[in-house]
Motif scaffolding. Sequence first.
Motif, PDB file in Angstrom:
ATOM      1  N   SER A   1       0.792  -1.187   0.182  1.00  0.00           N
ATOM      2  CA  SER A   1       0.118  -0.187  -0.074  1.00  0.00           C
ATOM      3  C   SER A   1       0.928   1.218  -0.056  1.00  0.00           C
ATOM      4  O   SER A   1       1.509   1.650   0.995  1.00  0.00           O
ATOM      5  CB  SER A   1      -1.047   0.065   1.173  1.00  0.00           C
ATOM      6  N   SER A   2       1.001   1.799  -1.188  1.00  0.00           N
ATOM      7  CA  SER A   2       1.634   3.375  -1.458  1.00  0.00           C
ATOM      8  C   SER A   2       2.985   3.159  -0.784  1.00  0.00           C
ATOM      9  O   SER A   2       3.386   4.069   0.006  1.00  0.00           O
ATOM     10  CB  SER A   2       0.732   4.283  -0.664  1.00  0.00           C
ATOM     11  N   VAL A   3       3.624   2.135  -1.169  1.00  0.00           N
ATOM     12  CA  VAL A   3       4.955   2.036  -0.764  1.00  0.00           C
ATOM     13  C   VAL A   3       6.190   2.856  -1.712  1.00  0.00           C
ATOM     14  O   VAL A   3       6.381   2.838  -2.812  1.00  0.00           O
ATOM     15  CB  VAL A   3       5.305   0.478  -0.850  1.00  0.00           C
ATOM     16  N   THR A   4       6.824   3.657  -0.764  1.00  0.00           N
ATOM     17  CA  THR A   4       8.004   4.279  -1.266  1.00  0.00           C
ATOM     18  C   THR A   4       9.483   3.720  -0.772  1.00  0.00           C
ATOM     19  O   THR A   4       9.312   3.517   0.539  1.00  0.00           O
ATOM     20  CB  THR A   4       8.064   5.845  -0.966  1.00  0.00           C
TER      21      THR A   4
ATOM     22  N   THR B   1      11.301   3.340  -5.678  1.00  0.00           N
ATOM     23  CA  THR B   1       9.907   3.252  -5.943  1.00  0.00           C
ATOM     24  C   THR B   1       9.109   4.501  -5.251  1.00  0.00           C
ATOM     25  O   THR B   1       9.591   4.901  -4.231  1.00  0.00           O
ATOM     26  CB  THR B   1       9.204   1.996  -5.588  1.00  0.00           C
ATOM     27  N   GLU B   2       7.951   4.855  -6.021  1.00  0.00           N
ATOM     28  CA  GLU B   2       7.252   5.805  -5.411  1.00  0.00           C
ATOM     29  C   GLU B   2       5.743   5.556  -5.031  1.00  0.00           C
ATOM     30  O   GLU B   2       5.209   5.349  -6.145  1.00  0.00           O
ATOM     31  CB  GLU B   2       7.688   7.179  -6.175  1.00  0.00           C
ATOM     32  N   LYS B   3       5.257   5.508  -4.073  1.00  0.00           N
ATOM     33  CA  LYS B   3       3.693   5.118  -3.866  1.00  0.00           C
ATOM     34  C   LYS B   3       3.304   4.045  -4.855  1.00  0.00           C
ATOM     35  O   LYS B   3       2.085   4.303  -5.423  1.00  0.00           O
ATOM     36  CB  LYS B   3       2.979   6.470  -4.105  1.00  0.00           C
TER      37      LYS B   3
ATOM     38  N   THR C   1      15.834   7.090  -4.610  1.00  0.00           N
ATOM     39  CA  THR C   1      14.274   6.582  -4.652  1.00  0.00           C
ATOM     40  C   THR C   1      14.111   5.479  -5.753  1.00  0.00           C
ATOM     41  O   THR C   1      14.105   5.878  -6.787  1.00  0.00           O
ATOM     42  CB  THR C   1      13.453   7.809  -4.741  1.00  0.00           C
TER      43      THR C   1
ATOM     44  N   ASP D   1       8.085   4.980   3.225  1.00  0.00           N
ATOM     45  CA  ASP D   1       6.587   5.431   3.321  1.00  0.00           C
ATOM     46  C   ASP D   1       5.762   4.236   2.788  1.00  0.00           C
ATOM     47  O   ASP D   1       6.112   3.254   2.046  1.00  0.00           O
ATOM     48  CB  ASP D   1       6.312   6.669   2.726  1.00  0.00           C
ATOM     49  N   GLY D   2       4.573   4.141   3.283  1.00  0.00           N
ATOM     50  CA  GLY D   2       3.593   3.035   3.089  1.00  0.00           C
ATOM     51  C   GLY D   2       3.801   1.912   3.929  1.00  0.00           C
ATOM     52  O   GLY D   2       4.633   1.819   4.764  1.00  0.00           O
TER      53      GLY D   2
ATOM     54  N   SER E   1       1.419   0.599  -4.971  1.00  0.00           N
ATOM     55  CA  SER E   1       0.273  -0.263  -4.530  1.00  0.00           C
ATOM     56  C   SER E   1      -0.263  -1.375  -5.483  1.00  0.00           C
ATOM     57  O   SER E   1      -0.354  -1.148  -6.641  1.00  0.00           O
ATOM     58  CB  SER E   1      -0.844   0.569  -4.131  1.00  0.00           C
TER      59      SER E   1
ATOM     60  N   ARG F   1       7.045   3.608 -10.561  1.00  0.00           N
ATOM     61  CA  ARG F   1       5.790   4.004 -10.110  1.00  0.00           C
ATOM     62  C   ARG F   1       4.707   2.924 -11.042  1.00  0.00           C
ATOM     63  O   ARG F   1       5.086   2.695 -12.133  1.00  0.00           O
ATOM     64  CB  ARG F   1       5.328   5.457 -10.765  1.00  0.00           C
TER      65      ARG F   1
END
Length: 253
Positions: free
Chosen positions: A7-10, A23-25, A21, A61-62, A27, A216
């Motif tokens: 879920s929305s993984v960065t 991956t960004e957000k 970075t 994040d996520g 899901s 993404r």
Amino acid sequence: MALLDVSSVTLRYKTSSAVVTATEKVSFTVDRSDRFVLLGPSGCGKSTLLKAVGGYMSPSDGRMTINGREIHGPGADRMMIFQEFDQLLPWKSVLANVMFPLLTARKLSRKDAEAKARAYIEKVGLTRVVDAYPHTLSGGMKQRVAIARGMAMEPDILLMDEPFAALDALTRRTCQDELLQLWSETKFTVLFVTHSIAEAIRIGNRILLLSPHPGRVKAEVIDVDKVSNEDGSAGRLEKEIHDLLFASEETAH
């Protein structure tokens, strides 16, 4: 409830000179018995995502859950298979390699671990080399041993990071066929990483398309296993996926 929920993984990691970075957000969900493929060009973060699902790195994040439990580290519910041929223990035989995680988990007696290992070695067609050592095996045979070792643990999900990428074309096709045959027998769940569109279509029933760095989600393709080479639908899908992945780059040129 989905088996795996991302879920929305960065995901970010440090190099000697920068924070990258990967991956960004991102899901997606994986259901039981899915053959779920992460597909994208080099540098899109698909292998990094697989490592995070394996518990080898944490999202910036996520969140990620398996069976509703948040992933905080590696576990026997997830077994990982890499493309490198040296993932086997060189001083152990084929049988001992497949038995090793079963014994390490301390859930089976040596007798039961050996019986289970032999059963999965038979499933991948390597009974004749059960006492052989890795240095005597071809690349394709080593990968089949690694698959047997992972499946013998009967994990909730098998994580495969471009496992056939280093094989020649004929051996790769054979290994793909064998993986699909194993799936038809046991309906295990697999999260499979590749940068080959043709392989993604051959292996998967669902494909998640990832953009170049940072990764993404571009699209998800479902019901992939319903296409066929015979009626040309597999070829049409391959072109559609190519256009989805690379259309913006080609337009820019």
